[in-house]
Write a protein that holds these residues in place. Structure first.
Motif, PDB file in Angstrom:
ATOM      1  N   THR A 221       0.823  -1.219   0.000  1.00  0.00           N
ATOM      2  CA  THR A 221       0.000   0.000   0.000  1.00  0.00           C
ATOM      3  C   THR A 221       0.850   1.258   0.000  1.00  0.00           C
ATOM      4  N   PRO A 222       0.455   2.243  -0.823  1.00  0.00           N
ATOM      5  CA  PRO A 222       1.056   3.564  -0.698  1.00  0.00           C
ATOM      6  C   PRO A 222       0.279   4.462   0.268  1.00  0.00           C
ATOM      7  N   VAL A 223      -0.769   3.897   0.917  1.00  0.00           N
ATOM      8  CA  VAL A 223      -1.570   4.681   1.866  1.00  0.00           C
ATOM      9  C   VAL A 223      -0.836   4.736   3.203  1.00  0.00           C
ATOM     10  N   GLU A 224      -0.710   5.921   3.753  1.00  0.00           N
ATOM     11  CA  GLU A 224       0.075   6.137   4.981  1.00  0.00           C
ATOM     12  C   GLU A 224      -0.361   5.201   6.103  1.00  0.00           C
ATOM     13  N   ALA A 225      -1.679   5.018   6.272  1.00  0.00           N
ATOM     14  CA  ALA A 225      -2.192   4.191   7.373  1.00  0.00           C
ATOM     15  C   ALA A 225      -1.775   2.731   7.241  1.00  0.00           C
ATOM     16  N   GLY A 226      -1.332   2.336   6.067  1.00  0.00           N
ATOM     17  CA  GLY A 226      -0.927   0.950   5.866  1.00  0.00           C
ATOM     18  C   GLY A 226       0.474   0.636   6.353  1.00  0.00           C
ATOM     19  N   HIS A 227       1.230   1.663   6.779  1.00  0.00           N
ATOM     20  CA  HIS A 227       2.608   1.456   7.238  1.00  0.00           C
ATOM     21  C   HIS A 227       2.663   1.703   8.743  1.00  0.00           C
ATOM     22  N   ASP A 228       2.795   0.627   9.510  1.00  0.00           N
ATOM     23  CA  ASP A 228       2.740   0.734  10.966  1.00  0.00           C
ATOM     24  C   ASP A 228       3.978   1.447  11.523  1.00  0.00           C
ATOM     25  N   ARG A 229       3.699   2.397  12.428  1.00  0.00           N
ATOM     26  CA  ARG A 229       4.768   3.070  13.170  1.00  0.00           C
ATOM     27  C   ARG A 229       4.403   3.042  14.650  1.00  0.00           C
ATOM     28  N   PHE A 230       5.395   2.738  15.494  1.00  0.00           N
ATOM     29  CA  PHE A 230       5.160   2.663  16.928  1.00  0.00           C
ATOM     30  C   PHE A 230       6.138   3.572  17.662  1.00  0.00           C
ATOM     31  N   PRO A 231       5.653   4.479  18.538  1.00  0.00           N
ATOM     32  CA  PRO A 231       6.565   5.346  19.297  1.00  0.00           C
ATOM     33  C   PRO A 231       7.452   4.508  20.212  1.00  0.00           C
ATOM     34  N   TYR A 232       8.681   4.954  20.404  1.00  0.00           N
ATOM     35  CA  TYR A 232       9.646   4.142  21.142  1.00  0.00           C
ATOM     36  C   TYR A 232       9.310   3.996  22.619  1.00  0.00           C
ATOM     37  N   ASP A 233       8.573   4.953  23.216  1.00  0.00           N
ATOM     38  CA  ASP A 233       8.199   4.734  24.619  1.00  0.00           C
ATOM     39  C   ASP A 233       7.281   3.512  24.736  1.00  0.00           C
ATOM     40  N   LEU A 234       6.409   3.334  23.746  1.00  0.00           N
ATOM     41  CA  LEU A 234       5.538   2.142  23.704  1.00  0.00           C
ATOM     42  C   LEU A 234       6.377   0.886  23.444  1.00  0.00           C
ATOM     43  N   VAL A 235       7.299   0.987  22.497  1.00  0.00           N
ATOM     44  CA  VAL A 235       8.157  -0.153  22.144  1.00  0.00           C
ATOM     45  C   VAL A 235       8.970  -0.606  23.357  1.00  0.00           C
ATOM     46  N   GLU A 236       9.556   0.352  24.089  1.00  0.00           N
ATOM     47  CA  GLU A 236      10.397  -0.001  25.236  1.00  0.00           C
ATOM     48  C   GLU A 236       9.590  -0.674  26.337  1.00  0.00           C
ATOM     49  N   ARG A 237       8.332  -0.285  26.465  1.00  0.00           N
ATOM     50  CA  ARG A 237       7.481  -0.862  27.514  1.00  0.00           C
ATOM     51  C   ARG A 237       7.003  -2.277  27.149  1.00  0.00           C
ATOM     52  N   ILE A 238       6.782  -2.521  25.867  1.00  0.00           N
ATOM     53  CA  ILE A 238       6.105  -3.756  25.448  1.00  0.00           C
ATOM     54  C   ILE A 238       7.070  -4.809  24.899  1.00  0.00           C
ATOM     55  N   MET A 239       8.113  -4.379  24.215  1.00  0.00           N
ATOM     56  CA  MET A 239       8.942  -5.305  23.437  1.00  0.00           C
ATOM     57  C   MET A 239       9.726  -6.258  24.339  1.00  0.00           C
ATOM     58  N   PRO A 240       9.977  -7.488  23.890  1.00  0.00           N
ATOM     59  CA  PRO A 240      10.801  -8.420  24.668  1.00  0.00           C
ATOM     60  C   PRO A 240      12.170  -7.807  24.988  1.00  0.00           C
ATOM     61  N   PRO A 241      12.724  -8.129  26.166  1.00  0.00           N
ATOM     62  CA  PRO A 241      13.985  -7.483  26.606  1.00  0.00           C
ATOM     63  C   PRO A 241      15.166  -7.840  25.709  1.00  0.00           C
ATOM     64  N   GLU A 242      15.091  -8.971  24.994  1.00  0.00           N
ATOM     65  CA  GLU A 242      16.230  -9.350  24.158  1.00  0.00           C
ATOM     66  C   GLU A 242      16.320  -8.512  22.883  1.00  0.00           C
ATOM     67  N   VAL A 243      15.340  -7.633  22.638  1.00  0.00           N
ATOM     68  CA  VAL A 243      15.388  -6.744  21.472  1.00  0.00           C
ATOM     69  C   VAL A 243      16.046  -5.427  21.889  1.00  0.00           C
ATOM     70  N   PRO A 244      17.236  -5.138  21.372  1.00  0.00           N
ATOM     71  CA  PRO A 244      17.924  -3.902  21.771  1.00  0.00           C
ATOM     72  C   PRO A 244      17.329  -2.690  21.049  1.00  0.00           C
ATOM     73  N   ILE A 245      16.873  -1.733  21.831  1.00  0.00           N
ATOM     74  CA  ILE A 245      16.217  -0.557  21.266  1.00  0.00           C
ATOM     75  C   ILE A 245      17.208   0.267  20.436  1.00  0.00           C
ATOM     76  N   ASP A 246      18.471   0.328  20.858  1.00  0.00           N
ATOM     77  CA  ASP A 246      19.452   1.113  20.100  1.00  0.00           C
ATOM     78  C   ASP A 246      19.615   0.583  18.680  1.00  0.00           C
ATOM     79  N   LEU A 247      19.670  -0.751  18.550  1.00  0.00           N
ATOM     80  CA  LEU A 247      19.795  -1.354  17.216  1.00  0.00           C
ATOM     81  C   LEU A 247      18.539  -1.076  16.389  1.00  0.00           C
ATOM     82  N   LEU A 248      17.377  -1.178  17.048  1.00  0.00           N
ATOM     83  CA  LEU A 248      16.119  -0.884  16.348  1.00  0.00           C
ATOM     84  C   LEU A 248      16.136   0.533  15.785  1.00  0.00           C
ATOM     85  N   LYS A 249      16.607   1.472  16.591  1.00  0.00           N
ATOM     86  CA  LYS A 249      16.637   2.870  16.143  1.00  0.00           C
ATOM     87  C   LYS A 249      17.599   3.044  14.965  1.00  0.00           C
TER      88      LYS A 249
END
Length: 569
Positions: A221-249
């Motif tokens: 999709t070229p429609v903006e709503a079709g591309h998921d984006r998640f704020p990092y404060d949400l990501v840090e709270r929810i994501m498994p601890p083995e996922v390094p946020i620095d690498l994600l960024k």
């Protein structure tokens, strides 16, 4: 031997999709993306491509659609029992969400082809005793809730799905992400390289390349709503601890976790779903090489029983060799017309049973069924009712269908306007909006109309597969030149265009009056006269839709392209 173990004997393509539509009784899809995934899997089985598919099991489906007296869409849960359709596997996997362990189980469904091919599908589910009560509901609804639920579901799909494949001992040659929802699986693959993921950086090219070589990404999709984006404060709270946020960024953007960017950065093959969409995507994502593999439909699934019998008689073997449809001219005109009339009568009888409304089988019937997103402009043709009635009184009737997302009030307003305008036109032009459009309704709807209308804002139609389903059943398209129709359209031969050619369009804003005028002009001067005054000419267009569109725009052709372009490298 466990039911799945025979599928682990050879390397497979692991096809990940947030939704998969196989049939109405398994309501794990919302629309085109899921139905395409189901058609992909069916053709993979027909062609004996070694594949395993992974998705989520939505115990309450997408939703059932009802209309109030005022035409406003209302929703309710779908009740269905997975155990009636699939087998629960004993193996489970585990992910950490919000610092809680969440167990994931998998249900096995086998797609079996008459050719002898089979593709297993794993439906992932968290409704397991021992999980936190809130976590047991995580996989209840497709596209329900907000960003938080969406991120949790995408962790289950991507990370949980990769882990369940490993726990079941599947050997995976390539991971194919059908949209960005599954792109967290790339992090799990990075986790499984020999370097601890916490020590990985974007300049550890060798390990990134190991993952890239295994990943294929299709953007839809070229429609903006079709591309998921998640704020990092949400990501840090929810994501498994083995996922390094620095690498994600580093990989997926410093401001928010961009799931599309994550998939783009860690895939060796990336494609859009039509030639035009490939070009649009290349402009959206400069710096990446984006290919184009045009979507298709599964021929046997979407062919009406009337045309199945007709093709079986004249073009034996067509279902597994849809290129044989190019020989449609071998079929006598009267048989094409008789079988179309059969499909139309069947559909009109269905409408009568569901709504009490009787439509006239002799009147030119235009069909429009889409997700009720505003960019698809479902009510465009109704903008000048006086003009439409003047053109179509006694000569036209319409059938509409499609759901709006439960949180999309603007989409619900489009449906409401169509229903209200149907009341205003009653007696001059008959118009029906069918409730609860799904795969079963589509199988009657699409072959049962005479013309398939499609008028989205350009270039937002990435591909669009409903028009391909229409063409397969001899129903010509009347559509804006976007998505697949740019490739399938020959004016007056396979159907008709709406508005200017893509080369003439530099921006979409303000195009609606121009498109509307073209719709009215072509209905009045070309389509209506051809239908009523030149039946052989009309049947010729029907045959061209089959012989010049359906022979090519199918998932057999599409899957051969994925094998040669994406899977074997």
């Amino acid at each position: 031997m466990g039911a799945w173990k025979r599928f682990t004997q050879k390397e497979r393509i692991a096809y990940f999709s947030m939704e998969i539509g196989l049939k109405a009784e398994i309501p794990t899809y919302s629309g085109g993306l899921g139905v395409l995934a189901g058609d992909t899997i069916k053709s993979a089985a027909d062609l004996k491509i070694p594949m395993i598919a992974v998705t989520l099991l939505y115990r309450k489906g997408y939703f059932l659609q009802h209309f109030g007296h005022d035409g406003w869409q209302q929703e309710s849960d779908i009740e269905w029992l997975p155990e009636k359709h699939m087998q629960l596997l004993p193996t489970k996997s585990l992910v950490t969400i919000e610092n809680r362990d969440v167990k994931i189980q998998a249900w096995l469904y086998n797609v079996k082809s008459p050719t002898g091919g089979e593709v297993p599908i794993l439906f992932l589910d968290t409704d397991i005793p021992g999980n936190d009560p809130a976590d047991r509901n995580l996989t209840d609804h497709l596209y329900g809730g907000g960003l938080e639920l969406r991120l949790k579901q995408e962790i289950i799909l991507g990370i949980g799905g990769a882990r369940i494949l490993a726990a079941l001992n599947f050997a995976v040659k390539k991971y194919h992400m059908n949209e960005g929802h599954a792109s967290l699986l790339t992090l799990e693959l990075l986790n499984n390289t020999r370097v601890p993921i916490h020590e990985l950086h974007i300049d550890n090219n060798g390990y990134m390349e190991q993952v890239m070589k295994k990943c294929v990404f299709t953007t839809h999709t070229p429609v903006e709503a079709g591309h998921d984006r998640f704020p990092y404060d949400l990501v840090e709270r929810i994501m498994p601890p083995e996922v390094p946020i620095d690498l994600l960024k580093e990989i997926s953007g410093p401001d928010a976790l961009n799931m599309t960017l994550l998939a783009l950065k860690l895939s060796h093959f990336i494609n859009g779903v039509a030639k035009r969409h490939g070009e649009v995507s290349q402009n959206l994502f400069p710096g990446f090489e984006i290919h184009a593999i045009t979507n298709g439909i599964h021929p046997f699934t979407w062919c009406s029983p009337f045309f199945v019998n007709l093709f079986d008689k004249h073009l034996p073997g067509w279902a597994n060799e849809p290129e044989l449809l190019v020989r449609v001219d071998n079929i006598p005109d009267e048989e094409i017309w008789d079988n179309h009339c059969g499909a139309k009568a069947f559909f009109l009888q269905y409408i009568k049973e569901k709504t009490g409304r009787e439509l006239n089988p002799d009147v030119l019937t235009i069909g429009f069924a889409r997700r009720a997103a505003t960019y698809k402009r479902g009510d465009l043709i109704l903008h000048d009712l006086e003009r439409l009635i003047d053109i179509g009184r006694g000569k036209l009737q319409f059938v509409f269908g499609g759901k709006a997302h439960p949180k999309d009030d603007e989409g619900k307003k489009v449906i409401q306007r169509i229903i209200q305008k149907a009341e205003e036109m009653h007696g001059a032009i008959e118009m029906v909006y069918l409730e609860n459009y799904n795969m079963e309704v589509a199988s009657y709807f699409i072959p049962g109309v005479d013309v398939w209308l499609n008028n989205p804002m350009r270039p937002l139609e990435a591909s669009g597969t409903s028009g391909m389903k229409a063409a397969l059943n001899g129903v010509p398209n009347f559509s804006v030149l976007d998505g697949w129709w740019i490739e399938g359209h020959i004016e007056g031969v396979t159907g008709w265009s709406i508005g200017p050619s893509p080369a003439e369009i530099d921006q979409e804003i303000g195009r609606a009056p121009e498109d509307l005028e073209d719709i009215y002009q072509k209905l009045e001067n070309i389509i209506i006269p051809l239908y009523y005054e030149d039946r052989p000419g009309w049947i010729k267009v029907m045959k061209n839709a089959i012989g010049k569109n359906a022979y090519y725009f199918n998932t057999h052709v599409m899957m051969r392209r994925y094998v040669t372009d994406a899977y074997i490298h």
